[in-house]
Design a protein around this motif. Structure first.
Motif, PDB file in Angstrom:
ATOM      1  N   MET A  30       6.389   1.578  -8.004  1.00  0.00           N
ATOM      2  CA  MET A  30       5.705   0.440  -8.590  1.00  0.00           C
ATOM      3  C   MET A  30       6.587  -0.805  -8.664  1.00  0.00           C
ATOM      4  O   MET A  30       6.103  -1.930  -8.523  1.00  0.00           O
ATOM      5  N   ASN A  84       4.199   5.719  -5.432  1.00  0.00           N
ATOM      6  CA  ASN A  84       4.521   5.465  -6.838  1.00  0.00           C
ATOM      7  C   ASN A  84       5.815   4.666  -7.026  1.00  0.00           C
ATOM      8  O   ASN A  84       6.495   4.798  -8.048  1.00  0.00           O
ATOM      9  N   PHE A 117       2.758   1.629  -3.333  1.00  0.00           N
ATOM     10  CA  PHE A 117       1.857   2.075  -4.400  1.00  0.00           C
ATOM     11  C   PHE A 117       1.519   3.552  -4.258  1.00  0.00           C
ATOM     12  O   PHE A 117       1.510   4.303  -5.239  1.00  0.00           O
ATOM     13  N   GLU A 118       1.234   3.975  -3.017  1.00  0.00           N
ATOM     14  CA  GLU A 118       0.892   5.370  -2.770  1.00  0.00           C
ATOM     15  C   GLU A 118       2.044   6.311  -3.105  1.00  0.00           C
ATOM     16  O   GLU A 118       1.819   7.453  -3.508  1.00  0.00           O
ATOM     17  N   ALA A 140       6.507  -2.267  -5.234  1.00  0.00           N
ATOM     18  CA  ALA A 140       5.180  -2.814  -4.990  1.00  0.00           C
ATOM     19  C   ALA A 140       5.008  -4.150  -5.705  1.00  0.00           C
ATOM     20  O   ALA A 140       4.501  -5.120  -5.120  1.00  0.00           O
ATOM     21  N   TRP A 141       5.445  -4.223  -6.960  1.00  0.00           N
ATOM     22  CA  TRP A 141       5.346  -5.472  -7.708  1.00  0.00           C
ATOM     23  C   TRP A 141       6.192  -6.573  -7.072  1.00  0.00           C
ATOM     24  O   TRP A 141       5.787  -7.752  -7.046  1.00  0.00           O
ATOM     25  N   TYR A 144       0.831  -1.211   0.000  1.00  0.00           N
ATOM     26  CA  TYR A 144       0.000   0.000   0.000  1.00  0.00           C
ATOM     27  C   TYR A 144       0.865   1.260   0.000  1.00  0.00           C
ATOM     28  O   TYR A 144       0.637   2.185  -0.796  1.00  0.00           O
TER      29      TYR A 144
END
Length: 217
Positions: free
Chosen positions: A192, A190, A187-188, A195-196, A184
């Motif tokens: 990515m 950015n 992602f917030e 996050a991935w 979270y």
């Protein structure tokens, strides 16, 4: 950098596995009591035990804060007895995971136990087996598939818990940040790629756990 990436994974595995142990013990024990003993208010208690399935995680987090907060009864009790608070600690994350995962274990094991032919258990008692021997040698083995289902669902629920955890345990890197909360935040902000990486890690852990349990069935 690598340690910062691995920390939420390690924390999530610790929280999920500890929560799984707790809900397994509680779920099997309470399911056995609920299938063997009849008492007034049993339906009400059964409904309360299953309630976390339908409650939003944020509501569960809110109730945990109310109960274990500075002014909550359990919070005051912990502060009085141990001079401590579990809010915003790893133990808060474990407790949140236990609360949301318990109904899945309980309902699965209870369903399996209800399907057992009572004549088999009664025959064991006639042959001299005590209740512990009946439970260990008859009830549990015959509930194996339901138990595996409960373990799978409970672990997955604990591993993916977000709402109650972020409210009750917070999102403190290296202390209470689990994979879902880390995803979270990444992602917030950015990030990515990061996050991935965490998304793929939780998919891999879940897949390996599920594969192991299905092969054991």
């Amino acid at each position: 950098m690598m340690e910062a990436f691995l920390q939420p994974i390690k924390l999530s595995l610790f929280v999920s596995l500890l929560a799984l142990i707790i809900v397994s013990v509680l779920g099997i024990s309470i399911a056995w009591v609920m299938t063997k003993i009849h008492f007034r208010g049993k339906l009400w208690l059964d409904t309360v035990l299953l309630l976390p399935i339908v409650l939003p995680p944020t509501v569960i987090g809110f109730l945990l804060i109310i109960g274990f907060g500075r002014n909550g009864f359990l919070g005051i009790l912990l502060d009085t007895l141990f001079d401590t608070s579990i809010i915003f600690t790893i133990w808060a994350a474990v407790l949140a995971a236990v609360v949301v995962a318990f109904p899945l274990m309980y309902q699965s094991v209870r369903t399996g136990m209800l399907q057992i032919d009572r004549n088999i258990e009664d025959a064991a008692r006639v042959d001299g087996a005590n209740e512990w021997e009946v439970f260990r040698q008859i009830t549990l083995p015959l509930s194996k598939n339901s138990l595996i289902t409960g373990i799978t669902l409970s672990f997955a629920r604990a591993l993916g818990e977000f709402g109650a955890t972020i409210m009750f345990a917070g999102n403190i890197p290296g202390k209470t940040q689990t994979i879902p909360t880390a995803i979270y935040v990444a992602f917030e902000s950015n990030q990515m790629g990061l996050a991935w990486a965490w998304v793929l890690s939780i998919i891999l852990v879940s897949f390996v756990m599920l594969l192991f349990l299905r092969k054991s069935a």
